[in-house]
Design an enzyme around this catalytic site. Structure first.
Site, short mmCIF file in Angstrom:
data_model
loop_
_atom_site.label_atom_id
_atom_site.label_comp_id
_atom_site.label_asym_id
_atom_site.label_seq_id
_atom_site.Cartn_x
_atom_site.Cartn_y
_atom_site.Cartn_z
N CYS A 1 0.80 -1.24 0.00
CA CYS A 1 0.00 0.00 0.00
C CYS A 1 0.83 1.28 0.00
O CYS A 1 0.74 2.07 -0.95
CB CYS A 1 -0.91 0.00 1.22
SG CYS A 1 -2.08 -1.36 1.21
N1 NAD Z 1 -2.73 -6.36 1.44
C1 NAD Z 1 -3.17 -5.37 2.16
O1 NAD Z 1 -2.76 -5.23 3.30
C2 NAD Z 1 -4.20 -4.37 1.63
C3 NAD Z 1 -4.81 -3.51 2.53
C4 NAD Z 1 -5.78 -2.63 2.08
C5 NAD Z 1 -6.08 -2.58 0.71
N2 NAD Z 1 -5.45 -3.42 -0.16
C6 NAD Z 1 -5.85 -3.35 -1.57
O2 NAD Z 1 -6.69 -4.46 -1.85
C7 NAD Z 1 -6.47 -4.91 -3.21
C8 NAD Z 1 -6.08 -6.38 -3.21
O3 NAD Z 1 -4.86 -6.50 -2.50
P1 NAD Z 1 -4.33 -7.89 -1.93
O4 NAD Z 1 -3.23 -7.55 -1.00
O5 NAD Z 1 -5.44 -8.74 -1.44
O6 NAD Z 1 -3.74 -8.53 -3.28
P2 NAD Z 1 -3.28 -10.05 -3.53
O7 NAD Z 1 -2.31 -9.99 -4.63
O8 NAD Z 1 -2.93 -10.68 -2.21
O9 NAD Z 1 -4.62 -10.76 -4.04
C9 NAD Z 1 -5.26 -10.43 -5.22
C10 NAD Z 1 -5.90 -11.69 -5.78
O10 NAD Z 1 -6.62 -11.32 -6.97
C11 NAD Z 1 -6.48 -12.36 -7.92
N3 NAD Z 1 -6.79 -11.83 -9.24
C12 NAD Z 1 -6.03 -11.07 -10.06
N4 NAD Z 1 -6.70 -10.77 -11.17
C13 NAD Z 1 -7.91 -11.36 -11.08
C14 NAD Z 1 -9.05 -11.41 -11.93
N5 NAD Z 1 -9.06 -10.79 -13.10
N6 NAD Z 1 -10.11 -12.11 -11.50
C15 NAD Z 1 -10.10 -12.77 -10.32
N7 NAD Z 1 -9.04 -12.74 -9.47
C16 NAD Z 1 -7.97 -12.05 -9.85
C17 NAD Z 1 -5.04 -12.82 -7.75
O11 NAD Z 1 -4.84 -14.12 -8.26
C18 NAD Z 1 -4.89 -12.76 -6.21
O12 NAD Z 1 -5.26 -13.99 -5.61
C19 NAD Z 1 -5.44 -3.99 -3.79
O13 NAD Z 1 -6.07 -2.91 -4.41
C20 NAD Z 1 -4.72 -3.45 -2.54
O14 NAD Z 1 -4.13 -2.20 -2.77
C21 NAD Z 1 -4.52 -4.33 0.27
#
Ligand code: NAD
Length: 440
Positions: free
Chosen positions: A272
């Site tokens: 982030c």
């Molecule tokens: N990790 C954190 O701490 C956190 C905190 C707040 C917000 N976010 C936000 O949340 C969002 C997700 O982050 P995350 O950390 O969970 O990411 P991540 O990479 O852990 O997970 C994302 C998932 O989405 C899947 N994916 C990708 N493209 C896809 C598609 N077209 N259809 C279906 N699945 C698909 C991937 O395979 C993966 O499993 C981002 O925007 C991030 O900025 C993350």
């Protein structure tokens, strides 16, 4: 017909750090969840009751899967039988550090064919959770959903934005207890979003639009980024004056109002803070306004690994050694303490810079046994953590504490290492260290 409390089954798209815990929370609240992901390994893992995220127990997944509350799938047609779709896919930066919302748009295309209202007339709710710039939901995502489905947001389906505030590894707050901000495309969209999340969370905070909700998430992370830059700058200034910035922050924190502690480090890490500010900067440029403050913070934070390398060089000079040919141990590879997440970890940048100077680098991390495949650092793939024992630690010329995991025995480190460069104040409580310690 009233749509109130009509949620029985929802879809969560993207089963990563955000989507998996969210799915579990909704299941625990009595809903059925279809978890959709493009990664077949994650789907298999969930359906066989195995967790791939360190702080989530396999037993938790297994019991939800065997009770039939949680099903993982790659089949987006499953959305037909769901009342809501929550999108938790990645929003990274592109090659030129521009926002890459292609995963969100791709997801929009995949779900659009299944958004028609149910036979009873109940409209589906689509909620974007991914962090992004203002306008993504009610402009970019809406356009894709409407043009692909031929339906109208607000009329044929509901659309909302509600950012995730997940902080992996945190134990004092949970998905349930963290208040959730949300904005709708129309007031009815917002109402439906409030109804859904109120089933699973303690508190929701509605705002007037999806753009306000998107800006809220960016503001929270930019606030952190700017404040970390400030203490990083103060660290460098105070170091020149022989003042320990950590002691200063601890003292300033005794003020009961008007001060909030942030801590310096070797550079920003995680999914982030290093990324999100660029989402606003890019959008601001498009709107013809500048974000000088945010960019300055980015510059200060990005210069930290070089600063740390400078301290490493100074520390080695003290014993008439140079970085070239020295054996350096990076202690802590994850981007923050007590997690196994290495995304954007500054430890990689430190390894790269020190290796460029000719150092021989190894790492120790109790949570990361082997370096995963990382696009930016292909040569580091599969490199293994060294063992934690006296002989191994003594064999290094210098130990660089990059991430301070609680699991590490810093008393032992203080006695086994010859020189320690400490970017996390990890050695502050060690009383019997024989090593020469340099804060950085
Ligand atoms: N990790 C954190 O701490 C956190 C905190 C707040 C917000 N976010 C936000 O949340 C969002 C997700 O982050 P995350 O950390 O969970 O990411 P991540 O990479 O852990 O997970 C994302 C998932 O989405 C899947 N994916 C990708 N493209 C896809 C598609 N077209 N259809 C279906 N699945 C698909 C991937 O395979 C993966 O499993 C981002 O925007 C991030 O900025 C993350």
């Amino acid at each position: 017909m009233s749509e109130k409390n009509s949620y029985k089954k929802i879809a969560v798209i993207g089963l990563g750090y955000v989507g998996l815990p969210l799915s579990i929370r909704f299941c625990e609240s009595g809903l059925d969840v279809i978890g959709l992901d493009v990664d077949p390994e994650k789907i298999d893992s969930i359906n066989t009751g195995k967790s791939y995220i360190k702080h989530i127990d396999s037993s938790q997944i297994e019991s939800l899967v065997s009770a039939g509350n949680l099903i993982a799938s790659t089949q987006f047609a499953e959305i037909r039988s769901c009342e809501a779709v929550l999108i938790c896919v990645p929003t990274p930066l592109g090659k030129h550090r521009e926002p890459d919302i292609s995963y969100v748009l791709e997801t929009g295309k995949s779900i659009a064919p299944y958004l028609k209202a149910g036979e009873d007339g109940s409209k589906k709710l689509v909620v974007l959770e991914s962090t992004t710039f203002p306008g993504t939901t009610d402009e970019d995502l809406r356009n894709i959903l409407e043009s692909t489905s031929g339906l109208k947001a607000g009329e044929d389906f509901h659309l909302a934005y509600s950012p995730e505030r997940e902080d992996p590894g945190r134990t004092d707050h949970s998905v349930k207890s963290i208040p959730k901000v949300m904005g709708g495309f129309t007031s009815q969209c917002l109402q439906r979003c409030i109804e859904l999340y109120s089933l699973a969370l303690d508190k929701v905070h509605p705002v007037s639009s999806t753009k306000v909700a998107e800006a809220t998430k960016l503001t929270e992370n930019i606030f952190r980024c700017v404040n970390i830059a400030l203490v990083n700058e103060l660290k460098v200034v105070y170091e020149k004056m022989g003042i320990n910035v950590w002691e200063v922050i601890e003292a300033a924190s005794t003020k009961p109002f008007g001060f909030m502690p942030f801590y310096p480090g070797p550079g920003l890490g995680g999914h982030c803070i290093p990324i999100d500010p660029f989402y606003l900067t890019w959008k601001a440029h498009e709107a013809g306004v500048k974000t000088r403050f945010i960019e300055l913070a980015g510059e200060v934070n990005q210069s930290m690994p070089e600063y740390v390398v400078h301290i490493v060089s100074k520390a080695l000079n003290g014993v008439e050694k140079s970085i070239r040919s020295s054996r350096i141990l990076i202690l802590g590879l994850a981007y923050k303490s007590n997690v196994d997440d290495t995304r954007e970890s500054p430890s990689f940048k430190l390894i790269e810079l020190l290796a460029e100077e000719g150092a021989k680098i190894d790492f120790f991390d109790p949570h990361v046994n082997t370096i995963p495949k990382i696009r930016k650092y292909p040569k580091l793939w599969k490199k293994k953590s060294v063992e934690w024992d006296e002989e191994t630690i003594r064999s290094f010329d210098l130990v660089l504490v990059s991430t301070a995991h609680d699991f590490v025995n810093y008393q032992e480190l203080g006695q086994w290492a010859e020189i320690i460069v400490d970017t996390r104040n990890a050695m502050s409580e060690v009383t019997s260290a024989t090593a020469k310690i340099y804060p950085a």
